[in-house]
Enzyme design. Structure first.
Site, short mmCIF file in Angstrom:
data_model
loop_
_atom_site.label_atom_id
_atom_site.label_comp_id
_atom_site.label_asym_id
_atom_site.label_seq_id
_atom_site.Cartn_x
_atom_site.Cartn_y
_atom_site.Cartn_z
N ASP A 438 3.75 3.59 1.19
CA ASP A 438 4.01 3.03 -0.13
C ASP A 438 4.79 1.73 0.05
O ASP A 438 5.94 1.75 0.50
CB ASP A 438 4.81 4.04 -0.97
CG ASP A 438 5.01 3.60 -2.42
OD1 ASP A 438 4.88 2.40 -2.70
OD2 ASP A 438 5.32 4.47 -3.25
N HIS A 439 4.16 0.61 -0.30
CA HIS A 439 4.78 -0.68 -0.05
C HIS A 439 6.01 -0.92 -0.91
O HIS A 439 6.77 -1.88 -0.69
CB HIS A 439 3.77 -1.81 -0.28
CG HIS A 439 3.80 -2.86 0.78
ND1 HIS A 439 4.97 -3.40 1.27
CD2 HIS A 439 2.81 -3.50 1.46
CE1 HIS A 439 4.71 -4.31 2.18
NE2 HIS A 439 3.40 -4.39 2.33
#
Length: 468
Positions: A438-439
Protein backbone atom coordinates in the site's frame (compact mmCIF):
# COMPACT_ATOMS: atom_id res chain seq x y z
CA UNK A 1 -50.66 -25.99 26.56
CA UNK A 2 -47.62 -25.89 24.26
CA UNK A 3 -46.53 -22.58 22.77
CA UNK A 4 -44.68 -22.10 19.49
CA UNK A 5 -41.23 -20.56 19.81
CA UNK A 6 -39.50 -19.02 16.80
CA UNK A 7 -35.71 -19.39 16.50
CA UNK A 8 -34.08 -16.90 14.12
CA UNK A 9 -30.70 -17.06 12.39
CA UNK A 10 -28.19 -15.55 14.84
CA UNK A 11 -25.15 -13.46 14.00
CA UNK A 12 -22.52 -16.18 13.55
CA UNK A 13 -19.66 -13.78 14.24
CA UNK A 14 -17.56 -11.07 12.56
CA UNK A 15 -20.66 -9.11 11.58
CA UNK A 16 -21.90 -11.62 8.98
CA UNK A 17 -25.32 -10.63 7.63
CA UNK A 18 -26.47 -13.81 5.88
CA UNK A 19 -25.87 -17.53 5.48
CA UNK A 20 -26.79 -20.16 2.89
CA UNK A 21 -28.72 -23.26 3.92
CA UNK A 22 -26.57 -26.32 3.16
CA UNK A 23 -28.53 -29.14 4.80
CA UNK A 24 -31.45 -29.48 7.19
CA UNK A 25 -30.71 -31.84 10.09
CA UNK A 26 -34.33 -32.14 11.30
CA UNK A 27 -37.80 -32.56 9.77
CA UNK A 28 -41.18 -31.02 10.45
CA UNK A 29 -42.91 -33.10 13.14
CA UNK A 30 -39.63 -34.35 14.60
CA UNK A 31 -39.07 -34.10 18.36
CA UNK A 32 -35.78 -32.34 19.15
CA UNK A 33 -33.81 -31.77 22.34
CA UNK A 34 -32.48 -28.50 23.71
CA UNK A 35 -29.26 -27.44 21.93
CA UNK A 36 -29.71 -30.04 19.18
CA UNK A 37 -28.22 -28.88 15.82
CA UNK A 38 -31.04 -28.25 13.37
CA UNK A 39 -29.33 -26.94 10.21
CA UNK A 40 -25.97 -26.62 8.49
CA UNK A 41 -25.35 -23.20 6.97
CA UNK A 42 -22.48 -21.80 4.94
CA UNK A 43 -21.25 -18.34 5.77
CA UNK A 44 -18.53 -16.36 4.05
CA UNK A 45 -16.05 -17.98 6.41
CA UNK A 46 -17.05 -21.58 7.14
CA UNK A 47 -19.76 -24.25 7.17
CA UNK A 48 -21.30 -24.45 10.65
CA UNK A 49 -23.99 -26.34 12.53
CA UNK A 50 -26.56 -24.14 14.26
CA UNK A 51 -28.11 -25.58 17.46
CA UNK A 52 -31.59 -24.60 18.63
CA UNK A 53 -32.02 -23.56 22.28
CA UNK A 54 -35.53 -25.08 22.43
CA UNK A 55 -36.74 -28.64 22.79
CA UNK A 56 -40.06 -29.87 21.47
CA UNK A 57 -41.82 -30.61 18.18
CA UNK A 58 -40.56 -28.88 15.03
CA UNK A 59 -43.54 -27.14 13.42
CA UNK A 60 -41.87 -25.35 10.49
CA UNK A 61 -38.57 -24.93 8.66
CA UNK A 62 -37.75 -21.71 6.82
CA UNK A 63 -35.36 -21.55 3.85
CA UNK A 64 -34.77 -24.07 1.08
CA UNK A 65 -31.42 -25.78 0.56
CA UNK A 66 -29.23 -23.37 -1.38
CA UNK A 67 -31.26 -20.33 -0.30
CA UNK A 68 -29.68 -17.43 1.58
CA UNK A 69 -31.23 -16.49 4.93
CA UNK A 70 -30.60 -13.10 6.54
CA UNK A 71 -29.49 -12.73 10.14
CA UNK A 72 -32.64 -12.23 12.22
CA UNK A 73 -34.85 -14.15 9.79
CA UNK A 74 -36.68 -17.29 11.06
CA UNK A 75 -34.98 -20.68 10.87
CA UNK A 76 -37.36 -23.01 12.73
CA UNK A 77 -40.41 -22.89 14.97
CA UNK A 78 -40.76 -25.36 17.82
CA UNK A 79 -43.83 -26.30 19.88
CA UNK A 80 -42.54 -26.12 23.45
CA UNK A 81 -44.20 -27.38 26.62
CA UNK A 82 -44.06 -24.59 29.24
CA UNK A 83 -41.13 -25.00 31.61
CA UNK A 84 -39.76 -28.09 29.85
CA UNK A 85 -38.46 -27.27 26.38
CA UNK A 86 -36.16 -24.30 26.81
CA UNK A 87 -32.84 -23.58 28.43
CA UNK A 88 -32.92 -21.11 31.38
CA UNK A 89 -32.27 -17.59 30.14
CA UNK A 90 -29.03 -15.90 31.11
CA UNK A 91 -29.00 -12.50 32.77
CA UNK A 92 -28.31 -10.42 29.68
CA UNK A 93 -29.43 -6.92 28.67
CA UNK A 94 -32.81 -6.58 27.01
CA UNK A 95 -33.18 -4.80 23.67
CA UNK A 96 -36.64 -3.23 23.45
CA UNK A 97 -38.56 -2.85 20.22
CA UNK A 98 -41.88 -1.23 19.40
CA UNK A 99 -43.89 -4.46 19.55
CA UNK A 100 -41.63 -7.05 21.19
CA UNK A 101 -38.73 -7.66 23.58
CA UNK A 102 -35.76 -9.73 22.48
CA UNK A 103 -32.62 -10.81 24.35
CA UNK A 104 -29.22 -10.74 22.60
CA UNK A 105 -28.03 -14.12 21.38
CA UNK A 106 -25.11 -14.96 23.65
CA UNK A 107 -22.19 -16.40 21.70
CA UNK A 108 -23.48 -15.11 18.37
CA UNK A 109 -23.82 -11.32 18.82
CA UNK A 110 -26.99 -9.26 18.57
CA UNK A 111 -29.18 -9.53 15.50
CA UNK A 112 -30.22 -6.23 13.99
CA UNK A 113 -33.95 -5.50 14.37
CA UNK A 114 -36.51 -5.63 11.62
CA UNK A 115 -34.42 -7.58 9.13
CA UNK A 116 -36.59 -9.56 6.79
CA UNK A 117 -35.94 -12.88 5.16
CA UNK A 118 -37.65 -15.20 2.77
CA UNK A 119 -40.01 -17.49 4.63
CA UNK A 120 -40.99 -20.81 3.19
CA UNK A 121 -41.73 -24.25 4.56
CA UNK A 122 -39.35 -26.82 3.18
CA UNK A 123 -38.48 -30.44 3.60
CA UNK A 124 -35.05 -31.90 4.29
CA UNK A 125 -32.35 -32.16 1.66
CA UNK A 126 -28.91 -31.10 0.52
CA UNK A 127 -25.44 -32.57 0.49
CA UNK A 128 -23.31 -33.21 3.53
CA UNK A 129 -20.29 -31.03 4.28
CA UNK A 130 -17.48 -30.69 6.78
CA UNK A 131 -18.70 -28.54 9.65
CA UNK A 132 -17.50 -26.52 12.59
CA UNK A 133 -19.64 -26.67 15.76
CA UNK A 134 -20.87 -23.27 16.99
CA UNK A 135 -21.67 -22.71 20.65
CA UNK A 136 -25.40 -22.73 21.36
CA UNK A 137 -27.21 -19.40 21.76
CA UNK A 138 -29.54 -18.20 24.46
CA UNK A 139 -32.56 -16.35 23.13
CA UNK A 140 -36.12 -15.36 23.83
CA UNK A 141 -37.77 -14.99 20.44
CA UNK A 142 -41.35 -14.03 19.66
CA UNK A 143 -43.96 -16.34 21.22
CA UNK A 144 -47.03 -17.07 19.10
CA UNK A 145 -49.83 -19.04 20.74
CA UNK A 146 -51.13 -21.81 18.46
CA UNK A 147 -54.84 -22.06 17.67
CA UNK A 148 -55.05 -25.45 19.40
CA UNK A 149 -52.78 -27.62 21.58
CA UNK A 150 -49.89 -28.99 19.54
CA UNK A 151 -49.09 -32.65 19.99
CA UNK A 152 -47.29 -33.58 16.78
CA UNK A 153 -48.26 -30.90 14.25
CA UNK A 154 -47.64 -31.33 10.57
CA UNK A 155 -46.80 -28.50 8.14
CA UNK A 156 -49.79 -26.79 6.64
CA UNK A 157 -49.70 -26.38 2.83
CA UNK A 158 -49.28 -22.61 2.98
CA UNK A 159 -47.40 -20.91 0.13
CA UNK A 160 -45.56 -18.49 2.46
CA UNK A 161 -46.34 -18.80 6.18
CA UNK A 162 -45.80 -15.94 8.57
CA UNK A 163 -45.34 -16.89 12.20
CA UNK A 164 -45.50 -13.40 13.63
CA UNK A 165 -48.69 -11.38 14.02
CA UNK A 166 -49.55 -9.54 10.81
CA UNK A 167 -49.66 -5.76 11.40
CA UNK A 168 -53.06 -4.11 11.06
CA UNK A 169 -53.30 -1.70 8.13
CA UNK A 170 -55.77 1.08 7.59
CA UNK A 171 -56.42 4.05 5.39
CA UNK A 172 -55.68 2.19 2.15
CA UNK A 173 -52.07 1.34 3.05
CA UNK A 174 -51.05 -1.92 1.30
CA UNK A 175 -50.83 -4.88 3.69
CA UNK A 176 -47.26 -6.03 3.00
CA UNK A 177 -44.44 -6.61 5.49
CA UNK A 178 -41.82 -8.44 3.39
CA UNK A 179 -39.06 -6.21 1.98
CA UNK A 180 -38.55 -8.81 -0.77
CA UNK A 181 -42.16 -8.39 -1.90
CA UNK A 182 -41.79 -4.61 -1.87
CA UNK A 183 -38.60 -4.78 -3.89
CA UNK A 184 -40.13 -7.16 -6.45
CA UNK A 185 -43.11 -4.84 -6.87
CA UNK A 186 -40.86 -1.81 -7.25
CA UNK A 187 -38.61 -3.51 -9.84
CA UNK A 188 -41.59 -4.74 -11.87
CA UNK A 189 -43.55 -1.47 -11.67
CA UNK A 190 -46.48 -2.98 -9.76
CA UNK A 191 -48.62 -0.69 -7.58
CA UNK A 192 -49.13 -2.56 -4.31
CA UNK A 193 -52.29 -0.58 -3.55
CA UNK A 194 -53.95 -2.25 -6.57
CA UNK A 195 -52.92 -5.80 -5.56
CA UNK A 196 -55.32 -8.06 -3.65
CA UNK A 197 -53.48 -10.00 -0.97
CA UNK A 198 -54.06 -13.73 -0.56
CA UNK A 199 -52.35 -14.02 2.84
CA UNK A 200 -53.85 -13.76 6.31
CA UNK A 201 -55.88 -10.57 6.80
CA UNK A 202 -55.24 -9.64 3.17
CA UNK A 203 -51.44 -9.72 3.45
CA UNK A 204 -49.80 -9.29 0.03
CA UNK A 205 -47.54 -12.25 -0.73
CA UNK A 206 -44.84 -12.73 -3.35
CA UNK A 207 -47.19 -14.88 -5.43
CA UNK A 208 -49.71 -12.01 -5.56
CA UNK A 209 -47.12 -9.67 -7.05
CA UNK A 210 -45.97 -12.34 -9.52
CA UNK A 211 -49.58 -12.79 -10.69
CA UNK A 212 -49.86 -9.03 -11.20
CA UNK A 213 -46.65 -9.07 -13.25
CA UNK A 214 -47.96 -11.99 -15.34
CA UNK A 215 -51.17 -10.07 -16.03
CA UNK A 216 -49.15 -7.09 -17.28
CA UNK A 217 -47.08 -9.34 -19.55
CA UNK A 218 -50.22 -10.96 -20.98
CA UNK A 219 -51.49 -7.65 -22.38
CA UNK A 220 -48.08 -6.27 -23.36
CA UNK A 221 -48.01 -7.77 -26.94
CA UNK A 222 -51.07 -5.68 -27.91
CA UNK A 223 -49.06 -2.46 -27.54
CA UNK A 224 -46.37 -1.78 -30.14
CA UNK A 225 -43.10 -0.65 -28.53
CA UNK A 226 -41.91 2.83 -29.46
CA UNK A 227 -38.27 1.72 -29.53
CA UNK A 228 -36.25 -1.51 -29.39
CA UNK A 229 -36.39 -3.10 -25.95
CA UNK A 230 -33.32 -2.61 -23.81
CA UNK A 231 -32.13 -5.57 -21.76
CA UNK A 232 -32.23 -4.89 -18.02
CA UNK A 233 -28.99 -4.45 -16.15
CA UNK A 234 -27.39 -7.81 -15.37
CA UNK A 235 -29.43 -9.67 -18.00
CA UNK A 236 -27.63 -12.49 -19.79
CA UNK A 237 -27.86 -12.46 -23.62
CA UNK A 238 -29.47 -15.47 -25.24
CA UNK A 239 -26.93 -18.22 -25.88
CA UNK A 240 -24.35 -16.66 -23.56
CA UNK A 241 -24.28 -19.67 -21.23
CA UNK A 242 -25.24 -20.16 -17.61
CA UNK A 243 -24.79 -17.77 -14.68
CA UNK A 244 -23.22 -19.03 -11.47
CA UNK A 245 -24.44 -16.90 -8.53
CA UNK A 246 -21.88 -15.37 -6.18
CA UNK A 247 -22.60 -16.92 -2.80
CA UNK A 248 -20.89 -17.71 0.45
CA UNK A 249 -17.11 -17.68 0.33
CA UNK A 250 -16.89 -16.73 -3.35
CA UNK A 251 -19.13 -13.71 -2.75
CA UNK A 252 -17.06 -12.61 0.27
CA UNK A 253 -13.82 -12.98 -1.69
CA UNK A 254 -15.22 -10.99 -4.61
CA UNK A 255 -16.38 -8.17 -2.35
CA UNK A 256 -13.12 -8.00 -0.40
CA UNK A 257 -10.85 -8.07 -3.46
CA UNK A 258 -13.04 -5.53 -5.23
CA UNK A 259 -12.85 -3.23 -2.23
CA UNK A 260 -9.07 -3.65 -2.04
CA UNK A 261 -8.68 -2.77 -5.72
CA UNK A 262 -10.90 0.30 -5.36
CA UNK A 263 -9.51 1.72 -2.12
CA UNK A 264 -5.81 0.82 -1.94
CA UNK A 265 -3.21 2.44 -4.23
CA UNK A 266 -1.08 -0.69 -4.52
CA UNK A 267 2.33 -0.99 -6.14
CA UNK A 268 4.38 -4.13 -6.89
CA UNK A 269 8.11 -4.79 -7.11
CA UNK A 270 9.87 -8.09 -7.65
CA UNK A 271 13.28 -9.74 -7.71
CA UNK A 272 14.75 -13.11 -8.70
CA UNK A 273 16.57 -14.92 -5.90
CA UNK A 274 18.89 -17.91 -5.78
CA UNK A 275 17.19 -20.32 -3.35
CA UNK A 276 19.84 -23.05 -3.60
CA UNK A 277 21.22 -22.43 -0.10
CA UNK A 278 17.73 -22.19 1.41
CA UNK A 279 16.79 -25.57 -0.04
CA UNK A 280 20.05 -27.05 1.24
CA UNK A 281 19.25 -25.70 4.72
CA UNK A 282 15.81 -27.29 4.58
CA UNK A 283 17.28 -30.68 3.69
CA UNK A 284 19.73 -30.33 6.57
CA UNK A 285 16.98 -29.48 9.07
CA UNK A 286 14.80 -32.37 7.92
CA UNK A 287 17.69 -34.84 8.20
CA UNK A 288 17.45 -34.80 12.00
CA UNK A 289 14.57 -36.34 14.01
CA UNK A 290 11.56 -34.11 14.58
CA UNK A 291 8.76 -32.41 12.65
CA UNK A 292 9.54 -31.64 9.02
CA UNK A 293 10.21 -28.03 8.09
CA UNK A 294 8.51 -26.76 4.93
CA UNK A 295 9.74 -24.05 2.58
CA UNK A 296 6.68 -22.04 3.62
CA UNK A 297 7.75 -22.22 7.27
CA UNK A 298 11.22 -20.90 6.41
CA UNK A 299 9.72 -18.07 4.39
CA UNK A 300 7.30 -17.28 7.22
CA UNK A 301 10.20 -17.00 9.65
CA UNK A 302 12.05 -14.71 7.24
CA UNK A 303 8.96 -12.49 6.88
CA UNK A 304 8.47 -12.25 10.64
CA UNK A 305 12.05 -11.05 11.10
CA UNK A 306 11.77 -8.70 8.12
CA UNK A 307 8.64 -7.06 9.55
CA UNK A 308 10.51 -6.31 12.77
CA UNK A 309 13.01 -4.32 10.70
CA UNK A 310 10.31 -2.68 8.55
CA UNK A 311 7.29 -2.18 10.88
CA UNK A 312 5.57 0.20 8.43
CA UNK A 313 4.62 -2.86 6.40
CA UNK A 314 2.89 -4.57 9.33
CA UNK A 315 0.18 -1.93 9.42
CA UNK A 316 -3.08 -0.76 7.89
CA UNK A 317 -4.72 2.54 7.09
CA UNK A 318 -7.55 3.49 9.45
CA UNK A 319 -11.08 3.15 8.01
CA UNK A 320 -11.50 6.92 7.69
CA UNK A 321 -8.10 7.27 6.00
CA UNK A 322 -6.82 9.71 8.61
CA UNK A 323 -3.98 7.62 10.02
CA UNK A 324 -1.83 4.51 9.86
CA UNK A 325 -2.32 1.79 12.46
CA UNK A 326 0.89 -0.06 13.28
CA UNK A 327 0.25 -3.54 14.63
CA UNK A 328 2.30 -4.71 17.60
CA UNK A 329 2.05 -8.39 16.64
CA UNK A 330 2.56 -10.19 13.33
CA UNK A 331 -0.57 -12.18 12.53
CA UNK A 332 0.65 -13.94 9.41
CA UNK A 333 -1.95 -14.92 6.84
CA UNK A 334 -1.13 -17.39 4.08
CA UNK A 335 -3.08 -18.47 1.02
CA UNK A 336 -4.43 -22.04 1.17
CA UNK A 337 -6.59 -23.89 -1.33
CA UNK A 338 -9.47 -25.80 0.26
CA UNK A 339 -12.69 -27.53 -0.73
CA UNK A 340 -14.54 -24.18 -0.53
CA UNK A 341 -11.94 -22.35 -2.60
CA UNK A 342 -9.01 -20.12 -1.72
CA UNK A 343 -8.93 -19.01 1.92
CA UNK A 344 -6.37 -17.16 4.05
CA UNK A 345 -5.82 -18.80 7.46
CA UNK A 346 -3.95 -16.71 10.02
CA UNK A 347 -1.02 -17.74 12.26
CA UNK A 348 -1.34 -15.65 15.42
CA UNK A 349 1.76 -13.98 16.90
CA UNK A 350 4.03 -15.45 14.25
CA UNK A 351 6.96 -13.37 15.54
CA UNK A 352 6.99 -15.43 18.75
CA UNK A 353 7.17 -18.85 17.06
CA UNK A 354 10.27 -20.81 16.09
CA UNK A 355 10.64 -22.15 12.56
CA UNK A 356 9.55 -25.59 13.79
CA UNK A 357 6.49 -24.17 15.56
CA UNK A 358 5.57 -22.15 12.47
CA UNK A 359 5.77 -25.33 10.39
CA UNK A 360 3.43 -27.20 12.76
CA UNK A 361 0.87 -24.37 12.82
CA UNK A 362 0.99 -23.89 9.05
CA UNK A 363 0.44 -27.62 8.54
CA UNK A 364 -2.50 -27.69 10.98
CA UNK A 365 -4.25 -24.72 9.39
CA UNK A 366 -3.60 -25.99 5.85
CA UNK A 367 -5.22 -29.34 6.64
CA UNK A 368 -8.20 -27.62 8.30
CA UNK A 369 -8.63 -25.39 5.24
CA UNK A 370 -8.35 -28.36 2.87
CA UNK A 371 -11.13 -30.27 4.62
CA UNK A 372 -13.33 -27.23 5.23
CA UNK A 373 -13.18 -27.67 9.02
CA UNK A 374 -11.34 -24.44 9.76
CA UNK A 375 -12.90 -22.17 12.37
CA UNK A 376 -14.15 -18.72 11.24
CA UNK A 377 -11.92 -17.01 13.84
CA UNK A 378 -8.85 -18.57 12.18
CA UNK A 379 -9.62 -16.73 8.92
CA UNK A 380 -9.66 -13.19 10.28
CA UNK A 381 -7.35 -10.64 11.86
CA UNK A 382 -4.30 -11.00 9.63
CA UNK A 383 -1.76 -8.14 9.43
CA UNK A 384 0.47 -9.48 6.60
CA UNK A 385 -0.03 -12.18 3.98
CA UNK A 386 2.41 -14.71 2.48
CA UNK A 387 1.22 -16.15 -0.84
CA UNK A 388 3.07 -19.20 -2.16
CA UNK A 389 1.58 -19.39 -5.66
CA UNK A 390 4.57 -21.44 -6.79
CA UNK A 391 2.59 -24.55 -5.81
CA UNK A 392 0.48 -23.86 -8.93
CA UNK A 393 3.55 -24.04 -11.14
CA UNK A 394 3.79 -20.31 -11.90
CA UNK A 395 6.76 -17.98 -11.53
CA UNK A 396 5.25 -14.60 -10.67
CA UNK A 397 2.14 -12.50 -10.16
CA UNK A 398 0.92 -9.09 -9.02
CA UNK A 399 -1.13 -10.00 -5.92
CA UNK A 400 -4.15 -8.00 -4.79
CA UNK A 401 -3.75 -6.97 -1.17
CA UNK A 402 -5.86 -8.69 1.46
CA UNK A 403 -7.83 -5.63 2.64
CA UNK A 404 -7.09 -3.85 4.97
CA UNK A 405 -3.51 -5.18 5.13
CA UNK A 406 -0.72 -3.03 3.72
CA UNK A 407 1.57 -5.66 2.21
CA UNK A 408 1.78 -9.14 0.71
CA UNK A 409 4.76 -11.26 -0.35
CA UNK A 410 4.30 -13.63 -3.27
CA UNK A 411 6.66 -16.55 -3.93
CA UNK A 412 6.92 -18.30 -7.29
CA UNK A 413 8.03 -21.84 -7.99
CA UNK A 414 11.59 -22.83 -7.16
CA UNK A 415 13.05 -24.25 -10.37
CA UNK A 416 16.51 -25.06 -11.74
CA UNK A 417 17.80 -22.28 -14.02
CA UNK A 418 21.09 -21.05 -15.47
CA UNK A 419 22.53 -18.56 -12.97
CA UNK A 420 25.80 -16.67 -12.56
CA UNK A 421 27.21 -17.92 -9.26
CA UNK A 422 30.59 -16.67 -7.96
CA UNK A 423 31.46 -15.37 -11.42
CA UNK A 424 30.64 -18.59 -13.26
CA UNK A 425 27.57 -19.88 -15.06
CA UNK A 426 25.89 -22.64 -13.03
CA UNK A 427 22.55 -24.38 -12.63
CA UNK A 428 20.90 -23.05 -9.48
CA UNK A 429 17.48 -23.30 -7.83
CA UNK A 430 15.88 -19.91 -8.52
CA UNK A 431 12.61 -18.31 -7.45
CA UNK A 432 10.89 -15.00 -8.13
CA UNK A 433 9.69 -12.90 -5.17
CA UNK A 434 6.85 -10.41 -5.78
CA UNK A 435 6.01 -7.78 -3.20
CA UNK A 436 2.80 -5.71 -3.31
CA UNK A 437 2.36 -2.84 -0.85
CA UNK A 438 0.00 0.00 0.00
CA UNK A 439 1.78 3.12 -1.23
CA UNK A 440 0.01 5.19 1.44
CA UNK A 441 1.92 3.54 4.30
CA UNK A 442 5.40 3.74 2.80
CA UNK A 443 7.48 4.65 -0.23
CA UNK A 444 9.42 2.42 -2.58
CA UNK A 445 12.54 2.58 -0.43
CA UNK A 446 10.86 0.79 2.46
CA UNK A 447 9.22 -1.79 0.21
CA UNK A 448 12.45 -2.39 -1.69
CA UNK A 449 14.40 -2.69 1.57
CA UNK A 450 12.05 -5.38 2.88
CA UNK A 451 12.09 -7.31 -0.40
CA UNK A 452 15.87 -7.13 -0.58
CA UNK A 453 16.14 -8.40 3.01
CA UNK A 454 13.91 -11.37 2.18
CA UNK A 455 15.91 -12.12 -0.97
CA UNK A 456 19.20 -11.96 0.95
CA UNK A 457 17.86 -14.41 3.55
CA UNK A 458 16.72 -16.76 0.77
CA UNK A 459 20.14 -16.63 -0.86
CA UNK A 460 22.13 -16.64 2.42
CA UNK A 461 19.98 -18.16 5.20
CA UNK A 462 22.80 -17.54 7.71
CA UNK A 463 21.80 -13.85 7.64
CA UNK A 464 18.87 -14.81 9.85
CA UNK A 465 21.22 -15.73 12.70
CA UNK A 466 21.86 -12.03 13.26
CA UNK A 467 18.16 -11.54 14.12
CA UNK A 468 17.41 -14.75 16.09
Amino acid sequence: MPVVREFTLPDLGEGLTEAEVVRWLVEVGEVIAIDQPVVEVETAKAVVEVPCPYGGVVTALFGAVGEEVLVGAPLVTVAVSPGEGERPLAAVPVVERAAEVERPLVGYGVAEPDRGGRRRRVGVGGASAAVTRVSAPVAAPVVVAPAAPVAAPAPAPEPEPVTAVVPVVAGGVPAVISPLVRRLAREQGVELAAVAGSGPDGLIMRADVERAVAAKVAVAPTVAPAAPAVAPAGAVPSGAGSVVPLRGLRKAVAEKLGRSHREIPAATCWVDADATELMALRRQLNAVPGPKVSVLALLARICAVGLERFPDLNSSVTPDGSGILRHSAVHLGFAAQGERGLVVPVVRDAQRLTTEQLGEELARLTEAARTGAIAPAELTGGTFTLNNYGVFGVDGSTPILNHPEAAMLGVGRIVAKPWVHQGELAVREVTQLSFTFDHRVCDGGTAGGFLRFVADCVEQPGVLLRRL
